[in-house]
Design an enzyme around this catalytic site. Structure first.
Site, PDB file in Angstrom:
ATOM      1  N   ASP A 110    -110.503  24.382 -12.259  1.00 44.51           N
ATOM      2  CA  ASP A 110    -110.986  23.034 -11.957  1.00 44.51           C
ATOM      3  C   ASP A 110    -110.474  22.577 -10.596  1.00 44.51           C
ATOM      4  OD1 ASP A 110    -112.484  20.828 -12.525  1.00 44.51           O
ATOM      5  OD2 ASP A 110    -111.143  19.991 -14.029  1.00 44.51           O
TER       6      ASP A 110
ATOM      7  N   GLU B 295    -112.660  22.944  -5.147  1.00 47.52           N
ATOM      8  CA  GLU B 295    -113.412  22.835  -3.885  1.00 47.52           C
ATOM      9  C   GLU B 295    -112.557  23.177  -2.647  1.00 47.52           C
ATOM     10  OE1 GLU B 295    -115.072  20.785  -7.134  1.00 47.52           O
ATOM     11  OE2 GLU B 295    -113.230  20.232  -6.110  1.00 47.52           O
TER      12      GLU B 295
ATOM     13  N   ASP C 252    -119.461  16.764 -12.637  1.00 48.77           N
ATOM     14  CA  ASP C 252    -119.237  15.588 -13.479  1.00 48.77           C
ATOM     15  C   ASP C 252    -120.477  14.701 -13.541  1.00 48.77           C
ATOM     16  OD1 ASP C 252    -116.694  16.540 -13.825  1.00 48.77           O
ATOM     17  OD2 ASP C 252    -115.781  15.238 -12.334  1.00 48.77           O
TER      18      ASP C 252
END
Length: 808
Positions: free
Chosen positions: A409, A412, A477
């Site tokens: 998670d 990026e 999300d």
């Protein structure tokens, strides 16, 4: 997981770059030709401001790099690890023209005025317009395209299927709570594909822009501050061939474990061992198949802030995780842990990370620390070999404890300050491949230390080619609204065309909402049957798991999950095809009917494999839905068996229990009769559905099977392959079943197959198997439903079934 807002630094910097780029072309000189020569297996073209190095990688792929005079540039290429091989090509020079030609792509160079164009045979693809352009701070690659082309690509976005007219930022970043438009998301790929069935990949990891004709001047421009200007041109003979060529270049997804295609229990997040165990037990109590449970952030800390980077069990809440995971495995349920690459200064591993020098640094070499939502932090330098070893050893130890897979998670990375330095460059130079290299680290760790296991690697961010490391992306999300559901097919279809075929959504939606919309939840989970990964997930204040829903949505969700498991032979075979050829799991309808221009931007329905057409329900309260059925065959309603002609749009009534699904005439569809989790999966007996269609004279289908666990099972010979074919004539239907290969691990006594033939338009007079009349007790004809049931088998010895029409 939630995301923080982007910094004004990026916005300001790229507003400046945008205005600079508008002025670049006016100051660019005219490039002139100097010479052409061979450099081993490459072609060097020298021009007035530098040199081209052109590499034919196959007859359908060329790699072109421009080396400008007077500049030393870093190489930030990560998209391919293809080993060079010899490709046959010819160079022809006639006066002002030069041709570099393979059996596929043909490059045509004009000396004066200088131009460089790409063709597939004699079909024009695109040409360099101004080609390479530079200022003191910016590099561009500029091309001319045709006026009518539809353009796809640029990674995961919500812009509509046609991305032409957009200027796309290349900077992986989360968009929390997006709905029907998102210009920037977690996977920004420097790649575009054209409706003319070619693709161009700019292999550069740095921050940049991909301008897909935003000014309406029929030009595509790639812009960046960093790296060596280079691009690949890939040509396909059809859509499937284009994706096959692209994934040959960037790598193909290894076949995932079969359990990864089953049902997940997931939310943000389970706070304790007791809560996790109670949730898993509830699935078994409700009789809903389950293959994995995902434990989010609370496995390493009690609170959401302050503990990220502990990367070890918080034993107050999870007192005996080893026993918990063993208990789950005994039930066939894998445990997946969510991890992040951030090591907070308040975490238990901070000093260890500092001492081992595994963190990104400032310019003086000190750990670079900064604040973000979860606390004051450093970032693992995933590019540094010592950091990869340190980080992987943590994964290794937890895997030895019993962890069955990983969720990466915030990769990026979610916050990646420009001043942070990695071992190979600044944050902005390598930002877009951070998640790619993180996934690679886990994948290679499994290959080395757990060679008998297929890894499960769920990653929020990645790059072109990430699929070759087994990375499974998701769409971030998304808002928990109808607006959030609407773009999910677009995102998955686009990413499947870009090699990342397992792109999927948090079923039910993740962000926002105070109460559950039962209809939305149901429709999203029904769509999930036909997306690559079945994983409900949401913020903890709204339960994502079907076992916690009201009665009606719970029953409908259970029915959807059961259908997912019944379709597992078909879905697993789709995964095998993807690993072999790069073929997407979710396929745009224009692959099916490439001559139909209206389908080039259509995402209201899609193919799920070769046989099934799916039309998700994406708005509330609908009683009917329009669906386009491609030409070339009839289409049979999967649920009602009603037959529709292809090549037209139909209006179908909606059922609250399912979404519209149609079977392509002439298809074979293998299914299991019982819905069971993957640990109980077997193809010793299964149902084989064949959908007869007078418009389809012949059809073929191959069904792959292995143990669902062994890596590279096909290469090791640990598999079986079944071949099914049909020949449909006016008065007879012939169906052939045989195994083309089986390993000793699989039964040689033959598979028991319950064959169902649908849409058979006549009552059989006789049924013969290998020339012998089949006893009446072995088959059954339903005249009302036009369905024929036959008990048969499949082994290395061919089974030839001949069904003859009864004389009237």
């Amino acid at each position: 997981m939630s995301s923080i807002k982007s910094s004004s630094r990026l916005v300001s910097a790229f507003l400046l770059l945008f205005f600079v780029s508008l002025q670049l072309f006016a100051s660019t000189g005219i490039r002139s030709y100097r010479s052409i020569s061979l450099k081993e297996d490459k072609i060097e073209v020298v021009v007035s401001d530098g040199r081209y190095l052109i590499s034919p990688l196959s007859s359908n792929i060329f790699h072109t790099t421009f080396y400008p005079d007077g500049k030393t540039l870093k190489n930030f290429s990560f998209a391919t690890d293809l080993k060079p091989s010899k490709v046959e090509f010819n160079i022809t020079e006639e006066g002002n023209n030069i041709s570099i030609k393979t059996s596929g792509i043909n490059i045509r160079i004009t000396k004066s005025p200088f131009s460089l164009s790409y063709y597939n045979g004699d079909k024009f693809l695109l040409s360099e317009n101004r080609g390479y352009v530079a200022t003191d701070t910016l590099q561009l690659l500029n091309f001319s395209i045709d006026k009518e082309e539809v353009l796809y690509g640029g990674g995961a976005r919500v812009l509509g299927m046609n991305r032409r007219g957009n200027r796309l930022m290349m900077y992986n970043r989360a968009h929390y709570g997006y709905e029907t438009r998102s210009e920037l998301m977690n996977y920004t790929l420097p790649l575009f594909l054209s409706s003319k069935q070619y693709a161009v990949l700019f292999d550069n990891a740095g921050l940049g822009w991909l301008d897909l004709d935003s000014r309406g001047n029929n030009q595509v421009t790639y812009e960046t501050e960093f790296g060596t200007p280079n691009y690949y041109v890939i040509a396909g003979n059809d859509w499937y061939d284009l994706i096959k060529q692209y994934t040959w270049l960037t790598g193909r997804q290894p076949l995932p474990p079969r359990w990864a295609l089953g049902n997940f229990s997931s939310r943000f997040g389970y706070h304790s061992q007791a809560e996790t165990e109670a949730t898993v037990d509830k699935f078994f109590k409700e009789g809903i198949p389950l293959d994995a449970v995902i434990i989010d952030i609370y496995w390493f800390g009690k609170e959401i802030t302050g503990s990220m980077g502990n990367l070890d069990w918080y034993r107050d809440s999870f007192p005996n995780p080893e026993r918990m995971m063993k208990k789950f495995m005994n039930k066939g349920v894998r445990t997946i842990l969510v991890t992040e690459p951030f090591i907070l200064t308040t975490s238990k591993r901070w000093q260890e990370a500092v001492d081992n020098q595994v963190l990104g640094t400032d310019l003086e070499g000190n750990p670079y620390t900064y604040d973000f939502y979860f606390g004051n932090t450093g970032l693992v330098d995933i590019f540094k070999p010592e950091a990869r070893t340190w980080f992987w050893n943590i994964y290794k130890d937890l895997t030895l404890q019993g962890v069955g897979g990983w969720w990466g998670d915030l990769g990026e990375p979610e916050v990646h300050p420009a001043g942070l330095q990695h071992i190979n460059g600044s944050a902005d130079e390598v930002h877009n491949v951070y998640g790619h290299e993180w996934g690679k680290m886990i994948y290679e760790g499994y290959r080395r230390d757990f060679p008998e296991e297929r890894p499960f690697i769920l990653m929020r961010a990645g790059y072109a080619g990430s699929q070759r490391y087994g990375m499974i992306p998701w769409s971030g999300d998304v808002n928990r609204t109808w607006g959030g559901l609407i773009p999910q097919p677009e995102i998955s279809l686009q990413m499947g065309m870009q090699g990342l075929a397992y792109m999927h959504s948090d079923l039910g939606g993740f962000a926002g909402g105070e109460t559950i919309d039962d209809e939305l939840y149901t429709r999203w989970l029904q769509y999930g049957v036909f997306q690559p990964v079945y994983r409900p997930h949401a913020q903890e204040h709204i339960p994502a798991e079907p076992v916690f829903q009201n009665h009606a949505p719970r029953i409908r969700a259970k029915k959807a999950i059961e259908l997912r498991y019944k379709l597992m032979p078909y879905i697993y075979n789709m995964a095998f095809e993807n690993s072999s050829t790069g073929k997407p799991l979710m396929i745009p309808l224009f692959f099916e009917e490439p001559g139909n221009q209206a389908l080039l931007t259509y995402d209201s329905a899609y193919m799920w494999g070769n046989a099934l057409l799916v039309s998700p329900v994406k708005s509330a309260g609908k009683t009917y839905q329009s669906v386009y059925l491609p030409n070339g065959s009839s289409w049979i309603d999967f649920y009602t068996r009603e037959v529709y002609a292809g090549g037209r749009e139909i209006k179908v009534p909606l059922n609250p229990d399912n979404i519209p699904v149609f079977v392509k005439g002439g298809s074979f569809l293998p299914m299991k009769r019982e819905a069971v989790a993957s640990s109980y999966y077997s193809l010793e007996e299964f149902d084989l559905h064949y959908y007869a269609d007078p418009l389809v004279g012949e059809s073929r289908y191959s069904l792959y099977n292995d143990d669902g666990i062994t890596p590279d099972a096909q290469a090791k010979g640990k598999y079986e392959m079944m071949e099914f074919s049909s020949e449909n004539k006016i008065n007879t239907l012939k169906i052939s079943l045989k195994k083309s290969y089986e390993d000793k691990e699989f039964s040689k006594s033959g598979k028991k197959i319950n064959l169902a033939v649908y849409n058979l338009r006549y009552m059989p007079e006789s049924i013969r198997i290998n020339g012998e009349e089949l006893r009446a007790s072995k088959w059954h004809w339903s005249g009302a439903g036009k369905i024929l049931h036959i008990e048969t088998s499949c082994s290395l010895q061919p089974v030839e079934i001949e069904i003859t029409k009864k004389n009237e």
